[in-house]
Design an enzyme around this catalytic site. Structure first.
Site, PDB file in Angstrom:
ATOM      1  N   GLU A 156      -6.192   1.250  -4.274  1.00 31.69           N
ATOM      2  CA  GLU A 156      -5.370   0.694  -3.203  1.00 31.69           C
ATOM      3  C   GLU A 156      -4.661  -0.578  -3.623  1.00 31.69           C
ATOM      4  O   GLU A 156      -5.121  -1.317  -4.485  1.00 31.69           O
ATOM      5  CB  GLU A 156      -6.228   0.389  -1.966  1.00 31.69           C
ATOM      6  CG  GLU A 156      -7.294  -0.661  -2.221  1.00 31.69           C
ATOM      7  CD  GLU A 156      -8.069  -1.064  -0.965  1.00 31.69           C
ATOM      8  OE1 GLU A 156      -7.555  -0.859   0.160  1.00 31.69           O
ATOM      9  OE2 GLU A 156      -9.189  -1.591  -1.119  1.00 31.69           O
TER      10      GLU A 156
ATOM     11  N   HIS B   9      -2.438   0.472   6.983  1.00 26.67           N
ATOM     12  CA  HIS B   9      -2.878   0.490   5.586  1.00 26.67           C
ATOM     13  C   HIS B   9      -3.144   1.930   5.157  1.00 26.67           C
ATOM     14  O   HIS B   9      -3.577   2.767   5.958  1.00 26.67           O
ATOM     15  CB  HIS B   9      -4.151  -0.344   5.415  1.00 26.67           C
ATOM     16  CG  HIS B   9      -4.551  -0.539   3.979  1.00 26.67           C
ATOM     17  ND1 HIS B   9      -3.716  -1.104   3.044  1.00 26.67           N
ATOM     18  CD2 HIS B   9      -5.698  -0.219   3.314  1.00 26.67           C
ATOM     19  CE1 HIS B   9      -4.339  -1.141   1.866  1.00 26.67           C
ATOM     20  NE2 HIS B   9      -5.535  -0.605   2.004  1.00 26.67           N
TER      21      HIS B   9
ATOM     22  N   CYS C 186       0.821  -1.222   0.000  1.00 32.81           N
ATOM     23  CA  CYS C 186       0.000   0.000   0.000  1.00 32.81           C
ATOM     24  C   CYS C 186       0.852   1.269   0.000  1.00 32.81           C
ATOM     25  O   CYS C 186       0.628   2.186  -0.805  1.00 32.81           O
ATOM     26  CB  CYS C 186      -0.972  -0.001   1.170  1.00 32.81           C
ATOM     27  SG  CYS C 186      -0.227   0.080   2.813  1.00 32.81           S
TER      28      CYS C 186
END
Length: 287
Positions: A175, A163, A104
């Site tokens: 993402e 994240h 990420c």
């Protein structure tokens, strides 16, 4: 502090230290829901009002749709996809060392490097969420209403961030989510441990400087014998709160007793590795 390695060794070291930070991202295996269904919407800037840099970051991230998520991917010496590594806590990561891609924060790093030039957002999801490049913050309670394309959404609790994703507008985000999946467009998940969002400055924030050198360590105190805190595998941008005279250091052919304090890292770095004068102009003296 400036041991130079081959590019491949540097890339391996970069993802290894990422694991030590707890910076590789995704949804914890024990709490991971079933993969979200494929989203039909295109990946693009879906709302007006963002800066040119933010819109550029969205476009750069969207170009990576379909690229593999790889644990630790995107944290080589330069922004861009790299082979990942196995996450001991996630069986789905078994093939990540064979897959070229991003985690990420690796995707966020690449997107903003493409849009802004240089490498403005290196490091883990935590460091990006607390970057000196941040110029505005939004709480979880505010939802998506105040957000613009290019804003970074984060998940974590108790001060941790596990994240991070890039907002597109219209309640959508792009993402790199977790091992076994590919970079995709998803609905923004406001539940669970959603921690809020940040907006990245189009220009350098006050007190921002560039580092140079490779494998440069910061320290808990302004001394090379104090505890190591964070390693910069290559040049990056940092925010300096203040500087002081402390232990003299000799490196790269220079000797300097000035050290700078980096508030986002809670650590000190010798001014030898900060681009500028030996004593930085415009930076106050630490008490």
């Amino acid at each position: 502090m400036a041991l130079r390695r081959t590019v491949r060794a540097a890339a391996v070291a970069a993802v290894t230290i990422l694991a030590a930070w707890g910076g590789a991202c995704g949804i914890p295996a024990a709490a991971a829901p079933a993969p979200a269904p494929k989203v039909a919407e295109s990946c693009a800037v879906l709302a007006p009002g963002a800066s040119a840099v933010a819109e550029g970051a969205v476009r750069a991230a969207c170009e990576q749709i379909g690229v593999w998520y790889t644990w630790g991917g995107g944290h080589g010496p330069q922004p861009g996809p790299t082979y990942g590594q196995v996450d001991p806590s996630d069986p789905d990561s078994a093939h990540d060392p064979e897959r070229l891609g991003f985690d990420c924060s690796g995707l966020v790093r690449y997107a903003y490097a493409r849009a802004a030039g240089g490498d403005p957002l290196p490091g883990s999801a935590y460091h990006q969420f607390n970057s000196p490049q941040v110029n505005q913050r939004f709480t979880a309670a505010q939802g998506t209403a105040p957000l613009l394309p290019g804003d970074l959404l984060a998940w974590g609790s108790g001060g941790s961030v596990h994240h991070i994703a890039i907002y597109l507008g219209a309640g959508k985000m792009v993402e790199a989510r977790e091992s076994g999946t590919r970079i995709t467009v998803s609905d923004v998940r406001l539940g669970g441990d959603y921690a809020g969002a940040v907006r990245i400055a189009a220009a350098a924030a006050p007190g921002t400087f560039s580092t140079w050198g490779t494998d440069v360590w910061t320290h808990k105190e302004p001394s090379t014998t104090s505890q190591r805190v964070h390693r910069f595998p290559g040049p990056t941008t940092v925010r300096i709160e203040c500087q002081k005279h402390a232990e003299p250091v000799t490196a790269e052919g220079y000797t300097n007793d000035a050290w700078s304090y980096l508030p986002e890292y809670g650590a000190w770095i010798t001014n030898i590795y900060i681009k500028g004068a030996a004593w930085l102009d415009g930076v106050r003296t630490c008490p």
